[in-house]
Design a protein around this motif. Structure first.
Motif: not given
Lengths: 188, 214
Positions: A64-70, A116-118, A128, A130, A150, A162, A184
């Motif tokens: 569930e945490y994969n990709f989290l960049a917040n 983050f934008t929508g 979107f 970031i 990031c 990236f 992105l």
């Protein structure tokens, strides 16, 4: 070549009065292999080895945490980072070459929270963004900022999502700030 | 000035049709036209780590029974480990690579195939075999992984396939019968340049390559 999933960046540097002193906007050079490996881990719902930002190979599963960049203020484990490295991007890069640390000491920047934008569809595209602001309160100009990127979560660890090397070096004046924005985008 | 000529993430598909003897009758290979809005939204909520609303789904999939509930709508969702699943076992027409007969051009907001070919052996139906998802391979300057699926025609007549795509899972929905259901979303859709005629006894193989390039 059609860009199915495109990554674009924009870098703006302002001085202490908020005046823009540097700008660069380009198509990003690189999602990394780590990014695609995390996509695979989720797609196949499986485990594979992925190199973290310290160069250590980690066993990463669908998570569930994969990709989290917040990231909040001061959290540089995740989110957008900048550095002074100049080596061109390679698909196997796993970290910025010379990342700038958080703080107010020499050569440091104060990393603010991620934004983050929508995801918005417009015509044939959906995208979107970031972004992150980093202040220079180090006491001196911070010269030769060349790399941006990031960090994201890979399971319980951190990976490089990236990375780019700017065409020209950016100098962040003392009291000023750098804002790095990534977009992105997918295109039909 | 923005340089939009560099490809970061690209998607490619290959289609091959074979007859009952395995001889290739036709094939098409080209860059895919579309990740859809649902993919961009899924990446966003994973990077954000919290709910993103308005994601269009086409139904719910319960892998334990297994059952599919056809129910279009939209939802907000936040990350779970089962997100972005694209692997499908044999006979599962609700997940992974899917094919259809529709030929309406792709739009970024498509939520499913226009006219999906259903699993089975009856008129207009085809038999979905298990997916294959190969591990990523790094060959400088790119990193690729592939998803592929063979779909056999035992319907008794020729079927013309015009579209393909990938259905993926999003977050489980615990509200449905207290078991682990997933939303199913369409993340990729393509309409072939040339319709692919699959004879009775033959089959079609769809392969997608997901690539990132430095």
């Amino acid at each position: 070549m059609i860009q199915n999933e495109a990554l674009l960046y924009k870098v703006i540097v302002t001085n202490k009065d908020g005046k823009e002193v540097f700008r660069e906007a380009e198509s990003a050079r690189s999602f990394t292999e780590q990014w695609n490996k995390v996509v695979y881990a989720q797609a196949r719902q499986t485990t594979l080895s992925i190199t973290d930002v310290d160069g250590i190979s980690r066993s990463i599963n669908n998570n569930e945490y994969n990709f989290l960049a917040n990231a909040g203020i001061g959290n540089i484990a995740q989110g957008i980072r900048v550095g002074i490295g100049i080596t061109p991007v390679d698909i196997s890069d796993y970290a910025l070459e010379a990342p700038i640390e958080h703080g107010t000491g020499p050569g440091q920047l104060q990393h603010q929270e991620m934004h983050f934008t929508g995801s918005v569809a417009s015509g044939s595209e959906c995208s979107f963004t970031i972004w992150r602001v980093m202040f220079n309160n180090s006491g001196a100009d911070l010269v030769a900022v060349r790399e941006i990127g990031c960090h994201f979560r890979i399971g319980n660890y951190y990976g490089l999502a990236f990375k780019d090397v700017l065409a020209l070096p950016a100098t962040i004046p003392y009291g000023g700030a750098i804002t790095v924005t990534y977009t992105l985008k997918v295109t039909e | 000035m923005q340089n939009n000529n560099v490809s970061n993430g690209s998607l490619w598909y290959k289609v091959m049709v074979n007859d009952r003897k395995g001889e290739i009758l036709s094939q098409e290979e080209r860059q895919s036209h579309s990740f859809l809005k649902q993919w961009n939204q899924a990446v966003l909520y994973r990077m954000l780590g919290s709910s993103v609303g308005g994601i269009n789904y086409l139904g719910f999939w319960d892998p334990t029974t297994p059952t599919f509930i056809d129910a279009t709508g939209n939802t907000g969702t936040s990350p779970m480990s089962g997100d972005m699943g694209m692997y499908a076992a044999a006979d599962n027409e609700y997940l992974g690579i899917v094919i259809g007969t529709g030929n309406t051009l792709v739009t970024i907001t498509d939520r499913k195939l226009e006219a999906q070919i259903r699993q089975g052996f009856g008129v207009g139906q085809m038999d979905y075999l298990a997916m294959s998802v190969t591990a990523p391979v790094v060959a400088d300057p790119s990193c690729d992984f592939k998803l592929s699926r063979q779909i056999a025609n035992s319907s008794g007549a020729l079927i013309t396939v015009r579209e393909s795509g990938i259905y993926s899972t999003l977050r489980s929905n615990w509200n449905l019968g207290n078991h682990k259901d997933y939303y199913i979303v369409c993340i990729i859709r393509d309409v072939f340049t040339t319709p692919q005629d699959v004879p009775h006894g033959g089959g079609i193989t769809i392969e997608y390559t997901l690539r990132v390039t430095e």
